[in-house]
Enzyme design. Sequence first.
Site, PDB file in Angstrom:
ATOM      1  N   GLY A   1      -7.679  -7.428 -54.651  1.00  0.00           N
ATOM      2  CA  GLY A   1      -6.380  -6.817 -54.366  1.00  0.00           C
ATOM      3  C   GLY A   1      -6.311  -6.293 -52.963  1.00  0.00           C
ATOM      4  O   GLY A   1      -7.184  -6.568 -52.129  1.00  0.00           O
ATOM      5  N   ASN A   2      -5.268  -5.534 -52.658  1.00  0.00           N
ATOM      6  CA  ASN A   2      -5.163  -4.898 -51.353  1.00  0.00           C
ATOM      7  C   ASN A   2      -4.473  -3.555 -51.508  1.00  0.00           C
ATOM      8  O   ASN A   2      -4.046  -3.191 -52.600  1.00  0.00           O
ATOM      9  CB  ASN A   2      -4.429  -5.808 -50.370  1.00  0.00           C
ATOM     10  CG  ASN A   2      -3.019  -6.106 -50.831  1.00  0.00           C
ATOM     11  OD1 ASN A   2      -2.171  -5.232 -50.866  1.00  0.00           O
ATOM     12  ND2 ASN A   2      -2.784  -7.354 -51.226  1.00  0.00           N
ATOM     13  N   ARG A   3      -4.347  -2.824 -50.411  1.00  0.00           N
ATOM     14  CA  ARG A   3      -3.920  -1.428 -50.511  1.00  0.00           C
ATOM     15  C   ARG A   3      -2.423  -1.220 -50.333  1.00  0.00           C
ATOM     16  O   ARG A   3      -1.970  -0.099 -50.141  1.00  0.00           O
ATOM     17  CB  ARG A   3      -4.688  -0.602 -49.475  1.00  0.00           C
ATOM     18  CG  ARG A   3      -6.150  -0.488 -49.851  1.00  0.00           C
ATOM     19  CD  ARG A   3      -6.958   0.144 -48.763  1.00  0.00           C
ATOM     20  NE  ARG A   3      -6.289   1.334 -48.218  1.00  0.00           N
ATOM     21  CZ  ARG A   3      -6.821   2.147 -47.345  1.00  0.00           C
ATOM     22  NH1 ARG A   3      -8.036   1.912 -46.903  1.00  0.00           N
ATOM     23  NH2 ARG A   3      -6.165   3.182 -46.881  1.00  0.00           N
TER      24      ARG A   3
END
Length: 400
Positions: free
Chosen positions: A208-210
């Site tokens: 995932g990412n932020r």
Amino acid sequence: MDKPKVVLGVSGGIAAYKACELLRRLTESGHDVRVVPTESALHFVGAATWSALSGHPVSTEVWSDVHEVPHVRIGQHADLVIVAPATADMLAKAAHGLADDLLTNTLLTARCPVVFAPAMHTEMWEHPATQENVATLRRRGAIVIEPAVGRLTGVDTGKGRLPDPGEIFEVCRRVLARGTADADLAGRHVVVSAGGTREPIDPVRFLGNRSSGKQGYALARTAAARGARVTLVSANAALPDPAGVDVVHVGTAVQLREAVLKAAADADAVVMAAAVADFRPAEYATGKIKKRDDKADPTITLVRNPDILAEISADRARPGQVVVGFAAETDDVLANGRTKLERKGCDLLVVNEVGERKTFGSEENEAVVLGADGSETPVPYGPKEGLADVVWDLVQERLV
Ligand code: CTP
């Protein structure tokens, strides 16, 4: 400074009780609110409640305090009129200019922005009579928020629910901040992607990412407040659905691509604010990957995801469609942004510099918007909605 004057019109639907929450939010945030219910609205919530919560007398008809000419004054002095809930009957009266009570008189005398938040059963909303009335009101510059989908009165569900009062409040706040009834995106369909994709590795893990989704949600909310029909394709953002916005929830880049392409088919503009994973695991393990002493540690092989922004830029679903991308860069922000704009083929690229306090999860943002025509629009550090409005201004200039 005088408090902004808001007229809260309430028509006769069960959702009238939710307008109490909207009223509370408006008064607590420093607005002077005059509630104008219809006679039938008082069957649902009584005058005493409106009066106590607003601190003003409440009347439904034009015959009280006639010496103050309320049927003209209330509308003339308002900075914003919000009708929530707006019934099918109220929309019909407003569209046809009827004026048989205090609220409908107020609507005719108001020269400020007017927002309707409809609530009714799906059949009534979808009826051609209602749809034509909504189209008439929008053509005249009123903002008619799309109803939410969900549980209606009784056991049925469908489109017609009053959006969450907190989200209606956000629309009011945006319209007041802009101080204009100018719904300059009325009649336009815009698509916004937001959040960050998650690429599953096994049933319990993902890449995932932020990205929080806040910038994309601010874009959706501001477009709705400017009168657009908005489709928000949201990837894993833990945020409430904005009022009047069609939200499609997705998980992965492939799902996001499918939803964006579908919505883009008749869109005037597409804004890719989502952080799309460039790679996904080549294989998905259907069972949880366990650590094993008798085997080597696993290696995850990645494959490329499609570049959605490049694809929609190269193959526009309709002529003149405006395509906007986002880029988060750490160094050589402008030079990298320019190269990326050309590589992706979009019309506008919003370039953020990412670093410590900047961008991820915060309420504020700072950016430069690069145009394919060579333009460069700096947006100083401030609320994400401010940047969203600049993006829509630039999109608006490019729409044909
Ligand atoms: N984007 C996209 N599809 C992808 C990756 C990115 O549509 N597979 C979009 C994003 O929504 C964003 C823009 O492209 O609007 C820029 O994303 P970014 O990750 O900065 O671009 P990349 O091409 O991945 O560049 P980099 O090599 O710097 O990661």
